[in-house]
Enzyme design. Sequence first.
Site, mmCIF file in Angstrom:
data_model
loop_
_atom_site.group_PDB
_atom_site.id
_atom_site.type_symbol
_atom_site.label_atom_id
_atom_site.label_comp_id
_atom_site.label_asym_id
_atom_site.label_seq_id
_atom_site.Cartn_x
_atom_site.Cartn_y
_atom_site.Cartn_z
ATOM 1 N N ASP A 152 47.014 19.820 17.151
ATOM 2 C CA ASP A 152 46.599 18.829 18.150
ATOM 3 C C ASP A 152 45.180 19.132 18.635
ATOM 4 O OD1 ASP A 152 47.141 21.048 19.698
ATOM 5 O OD2 ASP A 152 48.182 19.931 21.274
ATOM 6 N N SER A 153 44.610 20.259 18.179
ATOM 7 C CA SER A 153 43.192 20.521 18.441
ATOM 8 C C SER A 153 42.325 19.431 17.810
ATOM 9 C CB SER A 153 42.780 21.902 17.902
ATOM 10 O OG SER A 153 43.204 22.058 16.557
ATOM 11 N N GLU A 177 48.751 33.200 20.557
ATOM 12 C CA GLU A 177 47.352 32.839 20.796
ATOM 13 C C GLU A 177 46.788 33.588 22.002
ATOM 14 O OE1 GLU A 177 46.347 28.655 20.796
ATOM 15 O OE2 GLU A 177 44.322 29.050 21.532
ATOM 16 N N GLU A 235 54.548 23.851 21.571
ATOM 17 C CA GLU A 235 53.958 24.900 22.416
ATOM 18 C C GLU A 235 54.940 25.358 23.492
ATOM 19 O OE1 GLU A 235 50.117 24.041 24.046
ATOM 20 O OE2 GLU A 235 49.231 23.693 22.074
ATOM 21 N N ASP A 286 51.611 19.296 14.506
ATOM 22 C CA ASP A 286 51.665 19.774 15.888
ATOM 23 C C ASP A 286 52.165 18.660 16.810
ATOM 24 O OD1 ASP A 286 51.240 21.875 17.581
ATOM 25 O OD2 ASP A 286 49.047 21.764 17.547
HETATM 26 O O1 KIV Z 1 46.126 22.844 17.563
HETATM 27 C C1 KIV Z 1 45.735 23.930 17.113
HETATM 28 O O2 KIV Z 1 44.677 24.062 16.497
HETATM 29 C C2 KIV Z 1 46.587 25.099 17.341
HETATM 30 C C3 KIV Z 1 46.120 26.413 16.816
HETATM 31 C C4 KIV Z 1 45.122 26.976 17.723
HETATM 32 C C5 KIV Z 1 47.220 27.350 16.580
HETATM 33 O O3 KIV Z 1 47.604 24.979 17.947
#
Ligand code: KIV
Length: 298
Positions: free
Chosen positions: A60-61, A199, A131, A99
């Site tokens: 989700d980044s 993380e 998460e 994600d």
């Molecule tokens: O969304 C993302 O990039 C992440 C990583 C940092 C593990 O959750």
Amino acid sequence: MSTMPTNVQVPADASRLPMTLPRLFEKKRHGEPIVMVTAYDHPSARAAEAAGVDLVLMGDSGAMTVLGYPSTVAVELDELLVLAKAVRRGLNNPFLVGDLPFGSYEVSDEQAVTTALRFVKEAGCDAVKLEGGGETSVRRARAIVGAGIPVMGHVGLTPQTSTALGGYKAQGRTAATAARIADEALALQEAGCFAIVFEAIPSGISEALMPRMEIPVIGIGAGPAVDGQVLVFHDLLGIREGLGARFVKRYANLLDEMVAGVAQYTQDVRERTYPGPEHGYSIDADELAEFRAQLAAR
Ligand code: KIV
């Protein structure tokens, strides 16, 4: 991909096998480092594929790296599904994890399973990640696993709830907060997660926890004791502005190259040096003359 650095070893396509959960656990058992990278579109997926990574996270980044949101909080499920589908189309061998965005799994087990099913059925993901390791996340992880979808957990710094964590900073730097992370990691493991992300936690905490972790642990800012590492594609290749977190190592500065390329193009167009004769299409001289005559007669 043609410009592979000569000092980097990449297994030949034919010798690669699609990553599966048994292979992932085999890697952990044999102490072979597991490599995960994020990807959000077809080109980044193709790069991950060609580089031979084990796991790809459609993180989700992507809300920040490709969609321009200030954080991961606002991104919608449908937006991430579009990205996940593009990644899927670019991958053959790596195991693809989608994600779950903030707000798409917290409300109920039913919501969590419905969202996870969309990642699998519509986007072709092999697994999902959620998460947090509190009561709600653990319950949702168990429900999704119960529906037959592999789940990756994520503890430590969890960006979706960074406001509640006091900001975007390392977690578990006291014995008490580290104990909470340990409880969360073990609860997610017990709920049936196939792997977990640690993380931004102290390296010593990861090291102390590893003997208790039976599932692969993928670190990002969690030191070297874990089973594998993940970095955000745009961070490791220098595609986004700013230095990023302490744990980011830059392997390229593509943003500089992108700006230089577009700037050169801009200059060429303005100076009329692009396009050149080699970039145009030809037409037989008689056909052109005929066309000109027809045009003049109109
Ligand atoms: O969304 C993302 O990039 C992440 C990583 C940092 C593990 O959750």
